[in-house]
Design an enzyme around this catalytic site. Structure first.
Site, mmCIF file in Angstrom:
data_model
loop_
_atom_site.group_PDB
_atom_site.id
_atom_site.type_symbol
_atom_site.label_atom_id
_atom_site.label_comp_id
_atom_site.label_asym_id
_atom_site.label_seq_id
_atom_site.Cartn_x
_atom_site.Cartn_y
_atom_site.Cartn_z
ATOM 1 C CG ASP A 81 95.356 71.954 178.466
ATOM 2 O OD1 ASP A 81 94.155 71.914 178.166
ATOM 3 O OD2 ASP A 81 95.920 72.988 178.864
ATOM 4 C CG HIS A 82 91.312 71.761 180.319
ATOM 5 N ND1 HIS A 82 92.480 72.435 180.116
ATOM 6 C CD2 HIS A 82 90.589 72.527 181.176
ATOM 7 C CE1 HIS A 82 92.473 73.559 180.807
ATOM 8 N NE2 HIS A 82 91.343 73.631 181.467
ATOM 9 C CG ASP A 146 92.343 77.867 181.177
ATOM 10 O OD1 ASP A 146 91.718 76.801 181.309
ATOM 11 O OD2 ASP A 146 93.100 78.322 182.050
ATOM 12 N NE ARG A 428 90.763 79.491 189.691
ATOM 13 C CZ ARG A 428 90.157 79.812 188.573
ATOM 14 N NH1 ARG A 428 89.480 78.888 187.907
ATOM 15 N NH2 ARG A 428 90.189 81.042 188.101
ATOM 16 C CB SER A 545 80.939 78.895 184.391
ATOM 17 O OG SER A 545 81.603 77.988 183.537
ATOM 18 N NE ARG A 547 84.879 74.621 180.865
ATOM 19 C CZ ARG A 547 85.996 75.012 181.473
ATOM 20 N NH1 ARG A 547 86.329 76.282 181.482
ATOM 21 N NH2 ARG A 547 86.782 74.141 182.059
#
Length: 631
Positions: A81-82, A146, A428, A545, A547
């Site tokens: 989806d990203h 996520d 956001r 982050s 990530r």
């Protein structure tokens, strides 16, 4: 879960439990001896399920491959989806994404098949909507790579965003570590009505708690007002709880969850939840670390921003505030969708507003984009005419993906640096979040308010009191929106790839010349000695982050320790997973002693004992200071 709590945890704690505590403590690896202290002890938990989106799943699967294990130990899924950029519309954008990201999708698809992971192809929808429709249930402990994984709290689960390394541990059959969260209670009374929506609850809460107020805590909603909120509405509230820093958010089990489970093909789970419904709510007289009360009868529509999601305004007041602050009041683009507000009910409430405009000969004055949350939502709004209404009023339907919400937006209508305003139903709105333009003033609100303001073209428009002028010159006022939450869903195109029973014969596609993917090699092993005479490489270190690259890259470049005043939860965990020492100053003022390019030594690491305070020897002017090791 309930047996564990009732027989092992409750006798030890000897006090009524919040719902969050029941779910979390019910998943303890060692419920008999685990130290349980809100805000301090580290819990070792056994999650039920793992969900990964395609950006974070790449590194997660590369790390899992290096484990050498043949198959994941818990049910796991990957959701594409990203990586789909919004440009012109759903079909063209999806085709382009499949071409540009072909090697990534092939890698994730083949790795999923080999290691027993379910794979949702690009176009399936946004990870959190898919999880809500298929995998979340009352009492589940689910981790997702996520930050908006808490969306699943709308179905009564503890669903928490983590880094990919945490997901790998759980997929490998290891326990997952979480600092025992505090619990913030939000007691809701009254009921939603008119233009007020579930989104307004979390926008109000964000204004009260701020972007840091939920840090280290689970936000637990309760009270009689809960029963006026739909299941997808509760998911909206939990989803955006990430913007107040909360570990996750959760609602107690009720009829809305029961109905949603039945309508999404999970009647057996709904019936089982009914059997245990008295346990899927907080105990009477349970203790919250903080309690906030909101009367929904008095709640007005809200809009938050710009540049931060906790700058809360009433819709009735934002126009005058904008004029005082010099914010642009003409709206360039309105955008509805995202993992926060892309349910059938959201689309329906927006369509009910758009239909009124069309009936009076009006279309949107601003540009308008629509993002369905899943293929199921897209197919159902197509069938029921909502998509046509939203298109006729001026909307462009984008792919079932994250798109502009995460910055995947090839925006052409303004130049970089041009001051402008957009309104979204996203979560956001930090500077540059949606379009990379630091001059874009982004506001977040409900989909129906976005639609009304986009029709009017102005941030000053209040649909509760203001009039529009139809094509016939007659003034009219929009009626408050209404829509069904749970139709008979059309599943649409089947985009799911189930893993084969035996994936051992599958070859994972990783091109040795790829510029995007690379199989991992192990880092060097710590020699068990103190870390001496190390160069201070960077000072005002940026962290936070999800990530794990934010931890992998410092380690890859030879880093050994990160010393900060405070850590974001996921980043702290990622550093540990990659073998970097996460250290905090015992006295935050010691930060000021450090000068880049000087040298420090961390002593006392021999015979390492987790949690013990370590001495730092800092060579510049022979300064000593202490840090706390977060192990």
């Amino acid at each position: 879960m309930f047996w564990t709590v009732a027989t092992m945890v409750c006798p030890r704690l000897n006090h009524p439990l919040t719902l969050a505590e029941k779910v979390v403590y019910g998943h303890l690896e060692d419920p008999q001896s685990q130290d349980i202290e809100r805000g301090s002890s580290y819990l070792r938990l056994i999650p039920d399920r793992v969900a990964m989106q395609d950006a974070t799943a790449q590194m997660a699967m590369l790390q899992f491959i290096s484990s050498g294990l043949p198959r994941v130990s818990v049910p796991s899924t990957i959701h594409c989806d990203h990586l789909i950029e919004a440009q012109t519309g759903s079909e063209a954008d999806l085709r382009r994404a499949k071409d540009i990201n072909k090697e990534v999708y092939n890698f994730l698809s083949t790795a999923s098949a080999k290691y027993g992971v379910g794979f949702w192809n690009p176009g399936s929808g946004i990870i959190h909507q898919i999880v809500l429709e298929n995998y979340a249930f009352p009492g589940v402990l689910l981790i997702g790579t996520d930050s908006h994984t808490p969306n699943g709290g709308g179905l009564g689960g503890v669903c928490i965003g983590v880094g990919g390394a945490d997901a790998v541990d759980v997929m490998a059959g290891l326990a997952w570590e979480l600092k025992c969260p505090k619990v913030i209670g939000i007691r809701l009374t009254g009921s939603l009505k008119g233009w007020s929506s579930p989104k307004d609850i979390i926008l109000k809460v964000a204004g009260i708690l701020t972007v840091k107020g939920g840090t280290g805590a689970i936000v637990e909603y309760h009270g009689p007002g809960v029963d006026s909120i739909s299941c997808t509405g509760m998911a909206t509230i939990c989803n955006m709880g990430a913007e107040i820093g909360a570990t996750t958010s959760i609602f107690p089990y009720n009829h809305s969850m029961h109905n949603f489970l039945k309508k999404t093909g999970r009647s057996e789970i709904a019936d089982l939840a009914d059997d245990y419904k008295d346990l899927l709510v907080p105990d009477e007289n349970c203790r919250y670390d903080r309690l906030v009360e909101i009367n929904l009868d008095e709640l007005e529509p809200h809009i938050n921003g710009p540049f931060t999601p906790d700058l809360a305004h009433k819709v009735s007041e934002v126009g005058s505030v904008a004029e005082q602050k010099g914010w642009p009041t003409d709206i360039k683009v309105g955008l509805i969708g995202s993992c926060t507000n892309s349910s059938y009910e959201d689309m329906g409430r927006s369509a009910s507003v758009a239909k009124q405009a069309l009936d009076h000969g009006l279309k949107c004055k601003s540009s308008f984009t629509v993002t369905p949350g899943s293929e199921q939502i897209r197919a159902t709004i197509e069938r029921d005419g909502y998509a046509k209404i939203l298109s006729d009023v001026g909307g462009v339907v984008l792919a079932n993906a994250c798109g502009p919400c995460i910055g995947q937006w090839d925006r052409k209508d303004v130049k970089m640096g041009e001051k402008n305003t957009i309104v979204t139903s996203y979560n956001r709105n930090f500077t540059g979040r949606n379009d990379a333009n630091p001059a874009t003033h982004a506001f977040v609100t409900s989909p129906e308010i976005v639609t009304a303001m986009t029709i009017a073209g102005s941030l000053k428009f209040n649909p509760e009191t203001d009039f529009l002028t139809g094509s016939d010159g007659q003034k009219f006022k929009l009626n408050s929106p209404n829509a069904e939450e749970l139709p008979g869903f059309d599943p649409g195109v089947d985009t799911y790839q189930a893993p084969p029973a035996d994936g051992s014969g599958t070859t994972v596609n990783v091109d040795s010349t790829s510029q995007r993917l690379q199989l991992l090699s192990p880092f060097d092993k710590w020699n068990g000695e103190d870390l001496e005479d190390m160069v201070v490489l960077i000072k005002n270190y940026g962290e936070g982050s999800s990530r794990e690259h934010a931890a992998l890259e410092p380690r890859h470049l030879g880093g050994r320790a990160i010393i900060v005043k405070s850590f974001a939860r996921i980043h702290e965990t990622n550093l540990k997973k990659q073998g970097l020492l996460p250290l905090t100053f015992c006295n935050p003022a010691d930060y000021d002693k450090i000068i880049p390019d000087d040298r420090i030594s961390i002593v006392g690491l021999k015979g390492f004992s987790p949690g013990k305070v370590r001495n730092i020897f800092y060579d510049y002017k022979r300064h000593f200071f202490q840090v706390e090791c977060l192990f």
